[in-house]
Enzyme design. Structure first.
Site, PDB file in Angstrom:
ATOM      1  N   GLY A  41       7.451  -8.117  -0.388  1.00 52.74           N
ATOM      2  CA  GLY A  41       6.681  -8.367   0.825  1.00 52.74           C
ATOM      3  C   GLY A  41       5.884  -7.148   1.244  1.00 52.74           C
ATOM      4  O   GLY A  41       4.666  -7.225   1.475  1.00 52.74           O
ATOM      5  N   ALA A  42       6.559  -6.011   1.349  1.00 54.05           N
ATOM      6  CA  ALA A  42       5.876  -4.784   1.747  1.00 54.05           C
ATOM      7  C   ALA A  42       4.802  -4.398   0.737  1.00 54.05           C
ATOM      8  O   ALA A  42       3.704  -3.951   1.114  1.00 54.05           O
ATOM      9  CB  ALA A  42       6.890  -3.655   1.899  1.00 54.05           C
ATOM     10  N   GLU A 138      12.369 -12.935  -1.830  1.00 55.58           N
ATOM     11  CA  GLU A 138      13.378 -11.890  -1.668  1.00 55.58           C
ATOM     12  C   GLU A 138      14.032 -11.912  -0.286  1.00 55.58           C
ATOM     13  O   GLU A 138      14.811 -11.027   0.044  1.00 55.58           O
ATOM     14  CB  GLU A 138      12.772 -10.512  -1.942  1.00 55.58           C
ATOM     15  CG  GLU A 138      12.493 -10.277  -3.419  1.00 55.58           C
ATOM     16  CD  GLU A 138      11.998  -8.867  -3.719  1.00 55.58           C
ATOM     17  OE1 GLU A 138      12.046  -8.479  -4.899  1.00 55.58           O
ATOM     18  OE2 GLU A 138      11.553  -8.162  -2.790  1.00 55.58           O
ATOM     19  N   GLY A 217      -4.442 -10.739 -19.180  1.00 48.73           N
ATOM     20  CA  GLY A 217      -5.211 -11.262 -18.053  1.00 48.73           C
ATOM     21  C   GLY A 217      -4.450 -12.284 -17.244  1.00 48.73           C
ATOM     22  O   GLY A 217      -3.258 -12.137 -16.983  1.00 48.73           O
ATOM     23  N   ASP A 239       3.313   2.477 -15.599  1.00 42.23           N
ATOM     24  CA  ASP A 239       4.408   1.860 -14.853  1.00 42.23           C
ATOM     25  C   ASP A 239       3.901   0.542 -14.284  1.00 42.23           C
ATOM     26  O   ASP A 239       2.987   0.526 -13.466  1.00 42.23           O
ATOM     27  CB  ASP A 239       4.865   2.797 -13.727  1.00 42.23           C
ATOM     28  CG  ASP A 239       6.056   2.271 -12.943  1.00 42.23           C
ATOM     29  OD1 ASP A 239       6.479   1.125 -13.194  1.00 42.23           O
ATOM     30  OD2 ASP A 239       6.541   2.993 -12.056  1.00 42.23           O
ATOM     31  N   GLY A 244       2.105  -6.849 -10.174  1.00 39.72           N
ATOM     32  CA  GLY A 244       1.931  -8.237  -9.766  1.00 39.72           C
ATOM     33  C   GLY A 244       1.678  -8.364  -8.281  1.00 39.72           C
ATOM     34  O   GLY A 244       0.855  -9.196  -7.847  1.00 39.72           O
ATOM     35  N   ASP A 245       2.350  -7.549  -7.473  1.00 44.08           N
ATOM     36  CA  ASP A 245       2.130  -7.584  -6.027  1.00 44.08           C
ATOM     37  C   ASP A 245       0.748  -7.055  -5.673  1.00 44.08           C
ATOM     38  O   ASP A 245       0.102  -7.543  -4.739  1.00 44.08           O
ATOM     39  CB  ASP A 245       3.212  -6.771  -5.317  1.00 44.08           C
ATOM     40  CG  ASP A 245       4.594  -7.373  -5.494  1.00 44.08           C
ATOM     41  OD1 ASP A 245       4.701  -8.610  -5.565  1.00 44.08           O
ATOM     42  OD2 ASP A 245       5.572  -6.599  -5.576  1.00 44.08           O
TER      43      ASP A 245
END
Length: 297
Positions: A41-42, A138, A217, A239, A244-245
Site C-alpha cells: 500500500g505504502a 496485505e 513487458g 533489485d 510491481g508497485d
C-alpha cells in the site's frame, strides 16, 4: 490534479542482500542489510505521488520507531497520512532476501496492518474524493471489500493488485475495474501456466486485466478490444523489490490523466524500469521528470 486514494499496508522492509538465496536449511553470508519503508500500500502511494498525483494513504502503523519512520517517509514523498492511524502494536514488517540477479523472496508479518479490517470514520469520504482507489491484499479482506464497495458507490475507479494471492470473493471482484497481477499471481488465480490463458480467464471476472511479465513487458486484455503486449525498456536489474508497485502507482496516474491505454502502460513500464535499477522498494521509486525522460528515451 489527479486524486488517488490507497487502502493498504505499510511495512518496514528488512532487506538482506546476498549472492544467492539460501535453500531450505542452508545458511549463506550476505553482503549488506538495510531497513527500508515499504508495504504494497505504502509503495503504491509513494509511486503515485512521485508520478504526479495527490495521494491519500488509508491504513495503520504501530506505535514504534518503524511506524514513525514509515509515516515520515510517506509524508516526505507528498502522501497525505491523515487517514493512516497509529495502533498500539508492532508495525508490519517484510523480511526480504535479494540476490545478485535482482530477484527476491519475501515473508510479510502483518502487525498493525492486521487491524485494518474495516473502514474507519472518514475513510469513505477520502475514497469518494479520489479519481482512483488502489487496493492490495496485505490487509484483512473485509476492509478491501468495503473499500471496493465504497469506491463503486461513488463512481471511483478501482485497481486491485492480488498480492499475496488468495481466493477472491465475488463481492470484491464485482467492484474491481482493473486487476494488475504478475505472472505468478495470474497463474495462481486462474490455475493456468500461460500468462495469456490466465489473463483471458481473469477477464471473465473483471472488465480489464494487466499481467506484468518482468523484462518481457506487460499484457493487457479488455472485453471490447484485441489484447496488447507492451514491451519493457531493456535495463540491467539490481533489485526488483517494489517494481510491481511502482508500475501500478504510475499506471494509476496515467489512467487518471486519461492517457490512452498503450501510452499509460508504456509510461508505467518506464517507471518500473527505473525502479529495478536501484536498491530498495520505496527508495527506488522515480519522480515524474525521471519517468518522462525514460519514457521518451
Amino acid at each position: 490534479m489527479t486524486q488517488i486514494a490507497v487502502l493498504g499496508s505499510t511495512n518496514m522492509d528488512l532487506v538482506a542482500y546476498v549472492e544467492r538465496a539460501p535453500q531450505l536449511g542452508e545458511t549463506v553470508t550476505g553482503r549488506e542489510f538495510r531497513t527500508v519503508p515499504g508495504g504494497k500500500g505504502a509503495n503504491q502511494a509513494i509511486a503515485a505521488a512521485r508520478a504526479g498525483a495527490t495521494v491519500s494513504m488509508i491504513g495503520a502503523v504501530g506505535h514504534d520507531a518503524y511506524g514513525v519512520r514509515m509515516r515520515e517517509t510517506l509524508e516526505h514523498s507528498g502522501v497525505d497520512t491523515d487517514s493512516l492511524r497509529t495502533i498500539d502494536c508492532p508495525s508490519g514488517t517484510a523480511h526480504i532476501v535479494v540476490d545478485d540477479e535482482g530477484g527476491n523472496a519475501i515473508v510479510v508479518i502483518p502487525g498493525a496492518n492486521g487491524t485494518v479490517d474495516h473502514l474507519a470514520p472518514g475513510d469513505e469520504g477520502v475514497i469518494a474524493s479520489a479519481d482512483t482507489l488502489l487496493l492490495q491484499l496485505e490487509i484483512p479482506l473485509p476492509a478491501v471489500v468495503a473499500g471496493a464497495e465504497a469506491a463503486r458507490r461513488h463512481g471511483v475507479r478501482t485497481i486491485l493488485t492480488p498480492s499475496p494471492t488468495r481466493t477472491l470473493p465475488s463481492e470484491l471482484l464485482d467492484n474491481i475495474d482493473l486487476l494488475v497481477a504478475n505472472e505468478r499471481e495470474a497463474a495462481a488465480l486462474a490455475d493456468r501456466a500461460d500468462p495469456r490463458d490466465a489473463a483471458a480467464d481473469l477477464l471473465g471476472l473483471v472488465p480489464q486485466v494487466v499481467v506484468t511479465l518482468g523484462a518481457a513487458g506487460s499484457l493487457y486484455l479488455t472485453r471490447d478490444a484485441a489484447p496488447l503486449v507492451i514491451p519493457a525498456p531493456r535495463v540491467t536489474a539490481v533489485d526488483s523489490t517494489g517494481a510491481g508497485d511502482t508500475f501500478v502507482g504510475a499506471l494509476a496516474v496515467a489512467l487518471a490523466e486519461e492517457k490512452p491505454i498503450r501510452e499509460a502502460l508504456s509510461w508505467a513500464a518506464a517507471a518500473a524500469a527505473l525502479a529495478v535499477q536501484r536498491e530498495g522498494a520505496s527508495t527506488s521509486m522515480p519522480y515524474r521528470p525521471e519517468i518522462e525522460a525514460q519514457y521518451t528515451a
